[in-house]
Design a protein around this motif. Structure first.
Motif, PDB file in Angstrom:
ATOM      1  N   UNK A  71       0.843  -1.197   0.000  1.00 43.65           N
ATOM      2  CA  UNK A  71       0.000   0.000   0.000  1.00 43.65           C
ATOM      3  C   UNK A  71       0.878   1.247   0.000  1.00 43.65           C
ATOM      4  N   UNK A  72       0.450   2.259  -0.763  1.00 43.53           N
ATOM      5  CA  UNK A  72       1.148   3.537  -0.760  1.00 43.53           C
ATOM      6  C   UNK A  72       2.568   3.498  -1.276  1.00 43.53           C
ATOM      7  N   UNK A  73       2.843   2.653  -2.271  1.00 47.49           N
ATOM      8  CA  UNK A  73       4.209   2.519  -2.791  1.00 47.49           C
ATOM      9  C   UNK A  73       4.592   3.582  -3.815  1.00 47.49           C
ATOM     10  N   UNK A  74       3.594   4.258  -4.421  1.00 50.49           N
ATOM     11  CA  UNK A  74       3.884   5.142  -5.553  1.00 50.49           C
ATOM     12  C   UNK A  74       3.261   6.521  -5.377  1.00 50.49           C
TER      13      UNK A  74
ATOM     14  N   UNK B  32      -5.001   1.646  -4.119  1.00 52.41           N
ATOM     15  CA  UNK B  32      -4.308   1.069  -2.960  1.00 52.41           C
ATOM     16  C   UNK B  32      -2.815   1.361  -2.972  1.00 52.41           C
ATOM     17  N   UNK B  33      -2.180   1.234  -4.134  1.00 53.90           N
ATOM     18  CA  UNK B  33      -0.716   1.375  -4.183  1.00 53.90           C
ATOM     19  C   UNK B  33      -0.264   2.836  -4.309  1.00 53.90           C
ATOM     20  N   UNK B  34      -1.211   3.758  -4.512  1.00 48.51           N
ATOM     21  CA  UNK B  34      -0.847   5.178  -4.565  1.00 48.51           C
ATOM     22  C   UNK B  34      -0.904   5.801  -3.173  1.00 48.51           C
TER      23      UNK B  34
ATOM     24  N   UNK C 128      -3.051  11.863  -2.350  1.00 47.53           N
ATOM     25  CA  UNK C 128      -2.657  12.952  -3.237  1.00 47.53           C
ATOM     26  C   UNK C 128      -2.069  12.474  -4.550  1.00 47.53           C
ATOM     27  N   UNK C 129      -1.921  11.145  -4.693  1.00 46.97           N
ATOM     28  CA  UNK C 129      -1.348  10.592  -5.909  1.00 46.97           C
ATOM     29  C   UNK C 129      -2.281  10.718  -7.102  1.00 46.97           C
ATOM     30  N   UNK C 130      -1.700  10.690  -8.278  1.00 42.58           N
ATOM     31  CA  UNK C 130      -2.460  10.850  -9.523  1.00 42.58           C
ATOM     32  C   UNK C 130      -2.296   9.617 -10.394  1.00 42.58           C
ATOM     33  N   UNK C 131      -3.407   9.168 -10.982  1.00 37.81           N
ATOM     34  CA  UNK C 131      -3.400   8.068 -11.942  1.00 37.81           C
ATOM     35  C   UNK C 131      -4.004   8.579 -13.242  1.00 37.81           C
ATOM     36  N   UNK C 132      -3.244   8.495 -14.327  1.00 41.47           N
ATOM     37  CA  UNK C 132      -3.705   8.947 -15.637  1.00 41.47           C
ATOM     38  C   UNK C 132      -3.681   7.756 -16.580  1.00 41.47           C
TER      39      UNK C 132
ATOM     40  N   UNK D 276     -13.479  11.644 -32.072  1.00 38.47           N
ATOM     41  CA  UNK D 276     -12.338  11.370 -31.183  1.00 38.47           C
ATOM     42  C   UNK D 276     -11.945   9.907 -31.230  1.00 38.47           C
ATOM     43  N   UNK D 277     -10.651   9.640 -31.044  1.00 44.97           N
ATOM     44  CA  UNK D 277     -10.159   8.272 -31.047  1.00 44.97           C
ATOM     45  C   UNK D 277      -9.635   7.813 -29.713  1.00 44.97           C
ATOM     46  N   UNK D 278      -9.283   8.754 -28.852  1.00 43.98           N
ATOM     47  CA  UNK D 278      -8.683   8.425 -27.553  1.00 43.98           C
ATOM     48  C   UNK D 278      -9.360   9.237 -26.451  1.00 43.98           C
ATOM     49  N   UNK D 279      -9.546   8.615 -25.300  1.00 42.59           N
ATOM     50  CA  UNK D 279     -10.028   9.313 -24.105  1.00 42.59           C
ATOM     51  C   UNK D 279      -8.993   9.118 -23.001  1.00 42.59           C
ATOM     52  N   UNK D 280      -8.574  10.217 -22.377  1.00 42.54           N
ATOM     53  CA  UNK D 280      -7.572  10.162 -21.311  1.00 42.54           C
ATOM     54  C   UNK D 280      -8.219  10.643 -20.012  1.00 42.54           C
ATOM     55  N   UNK D 281      -8.191   9.789 -19.007  1.00 44.13           N
ATOM     56  CA  UNK D 281      -8.813  10.093 -17.720  1.00 44.13           C
ATOM     57  C   UNK D 281      -7.735  10.467 -16.702  1.00 44.13           C
ATOM     58  N   UNK D 282      -7.859  11.652 -16.137  1.00 46.66           N
ATOM     59  CA  UNK D 282      -6.901  12.142 -15.148  1.00 46.66           C
ATOM     60  C   UNK D 282      -7.586  12.041 -13.779  1.00 46.66           C
ATOM     61  N   UNK D 283      -7.059  11.170 -12.931  1.00 47.34           N
ATOM     62  CA  UNK D 283      -7.711  10.854 -11.661  1.00 47.34           C
ATOM     63  C   UNK D 283      -6.764  11.132 -10.489  1.00 47.34           C
ATOM     64  N   UNK D 284      -7.341  11.517  -9.369  1.00 48.93           N
ATOM     65  CA  UNK D 284      -6.532  11.777  -8.182  1.00 48.93           C
ATOM     66  C   UNK D 284      -7.089  11.029  -6.980  1.00 48.93           C
ATOM     67  N   UNK D 285      -6.152  10.611  -6.130  1.00 52.80           N
ATOM     68  CA  UNK D 285      -6.497   9.915  -4.891  1.00 52.80           C
ATOM     69  C   UNK D 285      -6.465  10.904  -3.735  1.00 52.80           C
ATOM     70  N   UNK D 286      -7.594  11.105  -3.092  1.00 52.80           N
ATOM     71  CA  UNK D 286      -7.652  12.040  -1.963  1.00 52.80           C
ATOM     72  C   UNK D 286      -7.012  11.424  -0.722  1.00 52.80           C
TER      73      UNK D 286
END
Length: 310
Positions: A171-174, A199-201, A204-208, A300-310
């Motif tokens: 947990x919280x490795x990245x 789990x591993x973020x 405040x971490x971001x997953x895109x 459009x051909x691609x969708x990019x999701x910018x997500x954040x972990x509170x």
């Protein structure tokens, strides 16, 4: 883009695919070229091409099929798309949107020292770019063969062969995580993958992550004029499956609508902060499966999701 590491797209997470889809119409049996690199790999039958269909495919079947497909076809994929992807570029999709310009993970100068996980890494081009910025990436993919290409190109960072739905990290490795067409287009349970990423973020971490734009599922996967007319329901979530003569899946992609993807992100514990739909740039004259300048200038051909972990 797309798959990879042993760890690895592609991390296709249980699928680990990594990169843009390759949907064909049922009964379309065009033969793929066979190209080898260093070590021999078992190829699909030269006499029987898989049959394309739409049917249910669960987590286990999807993971097994896509792990096998990327192991068999990694060589061809790298030969066909390696020049476009480069050895150390971070490209979000066939449009050619580059992270050095998009800064979806943040300004490059702020990446130094950050621990970053890439799932569905394929040959780890994105991880290699991150390392050049001073980040500390880990490239994960479900396909062992894709990770062999990562080793061939080189890079001083860990490669992990694993399923994105069961990440082998504490947990919280990245600090950050990313996936360019890896894992999520190929998994039957995307929320499972998103919860693992959460789990591993660290807080405040971001997953895109980028995936095929959901609207594309209503159109034939063709780059020319024949790909401009709606041929299926956008709301049909039935997976696209290629199966052998015994009915076993050898390739699987799962469709989610835009609304589904947003709900998945929230169910995974993230906050969606941006949804990017890259426009087709004038400089890009290449075709990649169903992606092309003709279609890219219209839908459009691609969708990019910018997500954040509170």
């Amino acid at each position: 883009m797309t798959s990879h590491r042993c760890r690895t797209v592609g991390g296709s997470a249980g699928s680990d695919g990594s990169r843009p889809n390759r949907r064909k119409q049922p009964e379309n049996r065009g033969k793929r070229p066979q190209i080898s690199t260093r070590e021999p790999i078992i190829q699909e039958s030269e006499t029987t091409e898989p049959v394309a269909t739409r049917r249910a495919a669960d987590v286990t079947e999807s993971s097994r099929a896509n792990r096998g497909w990327w192991d068999r076809n990694a060589d061809d994929y790298q030969v066909e798309h390696g020049t476009f992807l480069g050895d150390d570029r971070f490209v979000w999709g066939p449009e050619g949107l580059d992270e050095v310009e998009a800064e979806l993970l943040g300004p490059p100068e702020e990446l130094k020292g950050r621990h970053v996980l890439e799932i569905g890494a394929g040959a780890a081009q994105c991880a290699r770019w991150l390392a050049a910025q001073g980040a500390r990436p880990v490239a994960l993919d479900i396909s062992h063969r894709q990770l062999q290409h990562a080793l061939r190109i080189g890079g001083a960072f860990p490669l992990v062969c694993a399923d994105a739905g069961a990440l082998p990290f504490a947990d919280g490795s990245f600090d950050l995580a990313c996936s360019a067409y890896g894992a999520l287009p190929f998994v039957a349970d995307p929320v499972r993958v998103l919860r693992e990423m959460h789990r591993v973020l660290r807080p405040g971490g971001r997953f895109v992550f980028s995936v095929t734009h959901p609207i594309r599922w209503a159109f034939p996967d063709e780059p020319g004029p024949e790909g401009l007319s709606v041929a299926a329901s956008y709301f049909d979530r039935t997976p696209y499956v290629e199966q052998d003569e015994e009915g076993r899946a050898v390739y699987v992609e799962h469709h989610r609508t835009i609304g589904d993807r947003v709900r998945d992100v929230v169910a995974g514990g993230f906050r969606l902060v941006d949804l990017v739909e890259p426009e087709w740039p004038a400089w890009n004259t290449s075709e990649w499966g169903g992606w092309s300048p003709l279609r890219g200038n219209l839908i459009p051909g691609t969708a990019i999701f910018v997500c954040e972990r509170d």
